[in-house]
Design a protein around this motif. Structure first.
Motif, PDB file in Angstrom:
ATOM      1  N   UNK C 106     -24.832   5.842 -28.513  1.00  0.00           N
ATOM      2  CA  UNK C 106     -23.539   6.342 -28.982  1.00  0.00           C
ATOM      3  C   UNK C 106     -23.290   7.763 -28.494  1.00  0.00           C
ATOM      4  N   UNK C 107     -24.315   8.564 -28.596  1.00  0.00           N
ATOM      5  CA  UNK C 107     -24.153   9.968 -28.195  1.00  0.00           C
ATOM      6  C   UNK C 107     -24.011  10.110 -26.684  1.00  0.00           C
ATOM      7  N   UNK C 108     -24.718   9.278 -25.976  1.00  0.00           N
ATOM      8  CA  UNK C 108     -24.666   9.368 -24.504  1.00  0.00           C
ATOM      9  C   UNK C 108     -23.803   8.250 -23.908  1.00  0.00           C
ATOM     10  N   UNK C 109     -22.830   7.794 -24.657  1.00  0.00           N
ATOM     11  CA  UNK C 109     -22.135   6.599 -24.195  1.00  0.00           C
ATOM     12  C   UNK C 109     -21.420   6.747 -22.863  1.00  0.00           C
ATOM     13  N   UNK C 110     -20.903   7.925 -22.576  1.00  0.00           N
ATOM     14  CA  UNK C 110     -20.271   8.123 -21.266  1.00  0.00           C
ATOM     15  C   UNK C 110     -21.301   7.933 -20.157  1.00  0.00           C
ATOM     16  N   UNK C 111     -22.427   8.546 -20.369  1.00  0.00           N
ATOM     17  CA  UNK C 111     -23.492   8.443 -19.373  1.00  0.00           C
ATOM     18  C   UNK C 111     -23.954   6.991 -19.221  1.00  0.00           C
ATOM     19  N   UNK C 112     -24.171   6.348 -20.353  1.00  0.00           N
ATOM     20  CA  UNK C 112     -24.623   4.961 -20.304  1.00  0.00           C
ATOM     21  C   UNK C 112     -23.611   4.103 -19.535  1.00  0.00           C
ATOM     22  N   UNK C 113     -22.369   4.368 -19.793  1.00  0.00           N
ATOM     23  CA  UNK C 113     -21.318   3.609 -19.134  1.00  0.00           C
ATOM     24  C   UNK C 113     -21.337   3.840 -17.619  1.00  0.00           C
ATOM     25  N   UNK C 114     -21.418   5.098 -17.244  1.00  0.00           N
ATOM     26  CA  UNK C 114     -21.456   5.436 -15.820  1.00  0.00           C
ATOM     27  C   UNK C 114     -22.605   4.708 -15.133  1.00  0.00           C
ATOM     28  N   UNK C 115     -23.753   4.845 -15.727  1.00  0.00           N
ATOM     29  CA  UNK C 115     -24.949   4.232 -15.183  1.00  0.00           C
ATOM     30  C   UNK C 115     -24.735   2.732 -15.060  1.00  0.00           C
ATOM     31  N   UNK C 116     -24.175   2.209 -16.093  1.00  0.00           N
ATOM     32  CA  UNK C 116     -23.975   0.788 -16.179  1.00  0.00           C
ATOM     33  C   UNK C 116     -23.025   0.265 -15.103  1.00  0.00           C
ATOM     34  N   UNK C 117     -21.983   1.024 -14.886  1.00  0.00           N
ATOM     35  CA  UNK C 117     -20.941   0.544 -13.979  1.00  0.00           C
ATOM     36  C   UNK C 117     -21.187   0.904 -12.525  1.00  0.00           C
TER      37      UNK C 117
END
Lengths: 214, 214, 214, 214
Positions: C106-117
């Motif tokens: 949740x806290x790093x969701x932008x990062x997780x998303x970037x990595x993911x995409x």
DNA sequence: TATGAATGAGAATTCATTCAT
DNA sequence: GATGAATGAATTCTCATTCAT
């Protein structure tokens, strides 16, 4: 050696020839003036009369332009050389061939210079093909010289024939690549006559000696 | 013509010489390998053994390196040529001079080639100075040939002397710039002998004729 | 697997770290906003606070930035995950670990998303290394689950343990990559509780059954 | 939500459908292989079997292709999902639905992956429409789950039903987007059985509890 | 003097899109 | 309707040169 293909995305063969000629013409002028490396692809496109995008429809990389230019110059020089008709293989005919060659170099001196100075920038891929073309032209002299030898115009070993052919070839190029000095001090006619004089004395000497020994 | 100065911010003269020699040595190797344009200043600095910052303490622009390299090569060739002692101005001495020159070209062929191929990239500013150096070397041959003519070894007009000097000079360079073919088919000795043979026949012929006419 | 090196021409190690962090920070923001492909290197440089030239002193190609970003995000997530102290391997601890992980996502969701995409845009060269990092994190869950199994908290085969670990991992990521819907309808707490509830019922059931069978 | 129109200059409706299908088919293959951004319109046209000019007769921008592809994949998946006949709303039927869905994902995994990875590249304009389609599919699961709940197969709140539907949906996709690991370690059957096992234990537990409390 | 980090203009190349035929 | 040549804005990457330390 098979002709190195320059890839294009254009299908219309006639257009390819036309555009490439425009390109080559523009590029020669620019290379002459500032060399291959200092010429930009945009300048080439502009000089050719079309956009940078169009340029790249007809080639794949800047080096292709250099290749096309060199290839074209060789063809041009060669074509001009093939005008010479040599059939009797006399010293006189050799002399005429040399005169003709020097004249061609003089007329195409910008091209000869470009080829001379920029060929080394060709990729390892294209260089052998271009060198092959150069050897083909040297070969034309070799054939004439060999003919003269067989025809007893003068005597030369095979090694001498080859070297002599290279020698003549370089002597012609020299008129272009040392023009900064030569053309300030000699006319083409003077240059040609002096070089011929030098060569022919040699062969006359041979004939003289042979005559004497008889 | 005054030596073109390459500006530097360094005071210590000895250091300047040392650093520039390092620089030239590295640059020749690189230019030989990839040409002036494809060599970066960083590579030159690295090959010279110091940093890019230091490089620019000793020169003002990349082109200065090319100038220094060309200048240096000419000096080197010239120095080697000056080893020749010519005092009697006979055909035999001319022959020895040519042999020596061809040997020098052979030994310094990488340098000769670099100079030959890259000099054209010099600025309009530096080029005349370098061409002057080339003419100076041609002059060395001219002096010998003139001496021989005065010494009645053979007869040549002034124009012929100049051209002959250039001719010899190019013949030497040719061993380097056409090495891709010549050195595959001939040893230096063969090359030298064949070229000498050709020249000397010529002069022998002259002498023979003269002898006869007397 | 050895860390894939991103080449740089900078010698100062501290500076490399500093600049790369600036670069990564800027890039994450941009990638988040418009994706890797729609972000230009100039934008990255600008967002990082230096020139395009400087950017390329610290990387070799645009893709290096993506690699650094992905690598960095994994490290960040991993670091946060390692905060969890698991030593008794009870269901309760597993539950806490999951809660913690969901919070980190949740806290790093932008990062997780970037990595993911964007990870898929990595070269064939870099991808395995990044996938390895992902597996390492999955492994962290596996270790906990295995511990619980050994500790008789619940029974799972090895294959089930692996799948369960992946399952949990994806469930966390899901909070980020389906946020367009999930976060409109649930709070993190709700999401966490509902997912936990679902899992734990399962294990309670097991225990119950075992209890009964005994 | 009304279907987002992709403008075309072609009148013949049948032709539009035919050409677009060719286009989509080619594009899926390409996107699968190199992603949307690395695929050029020329490649799409070529893969579709017509010229770049024709491509642009049927779309207005490259992004339209992506939209058509995503749209099409959703339709395809949806169509396959609609094969399922669910009428009695039992756990067993839910189980069959899940099995069917996983099978569909497996069969269309390339498409699922493309949609999954490239949808984010859709414009702000097209994205909502595509997300809507995704929600529609989630809704299909929701309907089944709701049916089961109403049918007292198990008890879930509304919020739980929604989340569960999303959960299932992601679990299916997971088989595609984590195939680099999952499909190396599990067969589709194993994967399905394990996931089902996990879910069903849960519901069995509920039933058991309910049974007990009665 | 020596260093090397920083700079940014400039270069090659790509590719979505248009439009005349 | 179909074609494919033409376009040029946009993009990545390079490298000579500067300057603070």
């Amino acid at each position: 050696m098979k002709k190195r293909e320059v890839l294009t995305s254009i299908k219309d063969e006639k257009l390819i020839v036309e555009r490439r000629n425009q390109m080559i013409k523009g590029a020669v002028t620019l290379f002459k003036e500032k060399g291959f490396h200092r010429t930009t692809t945009r300048e080439i496109a502009k000089a050719a009369g079309f956009s940078i995008g169009t340029l790249y429809e007809y080639i794949q990389s800047k080096e292709d332009v250099l290749y096309l230019v060199c290839d074209n110059i060789y063809d041009e020089v060669r074509e001009r050389l093939e005008e010479m008709v040599v059939d009797r293989y006399t010293i006189s005919e050799l002399q005429q061939a040399i005169q003709h060659y020097f004249k061609v170099v003089d007329e195409l001196q910008d091209e000869v210079l470009v080829m001379y100075q920029e060929a080394k920038s060709l990729s390892k891929d294209a260089l052998p093909y271009v060198l092959k073309k150069e050897l083909d032209m040297v070969e034309m002299f070799k054939v004439i010289i060999e003919g003269c030898v067989e025809n007893n115009q003068f005597a030369l070993t095979d090694k001498e024939i080859s070297l002599f052919a290279h020698h003549l070839f370089v002597q012609g190029q020299m008129w272009a690549f040392r023009r900064w000095w030569l053309q300030k001090h000699y006319s083409l006619e003077e240059y040609t006559n002096m070089q011929l004089d030098f060569l022919l004395k040699n062969f006359s000497f041979q004939q003289l000696c042979e005559g004497e020994t008889v």
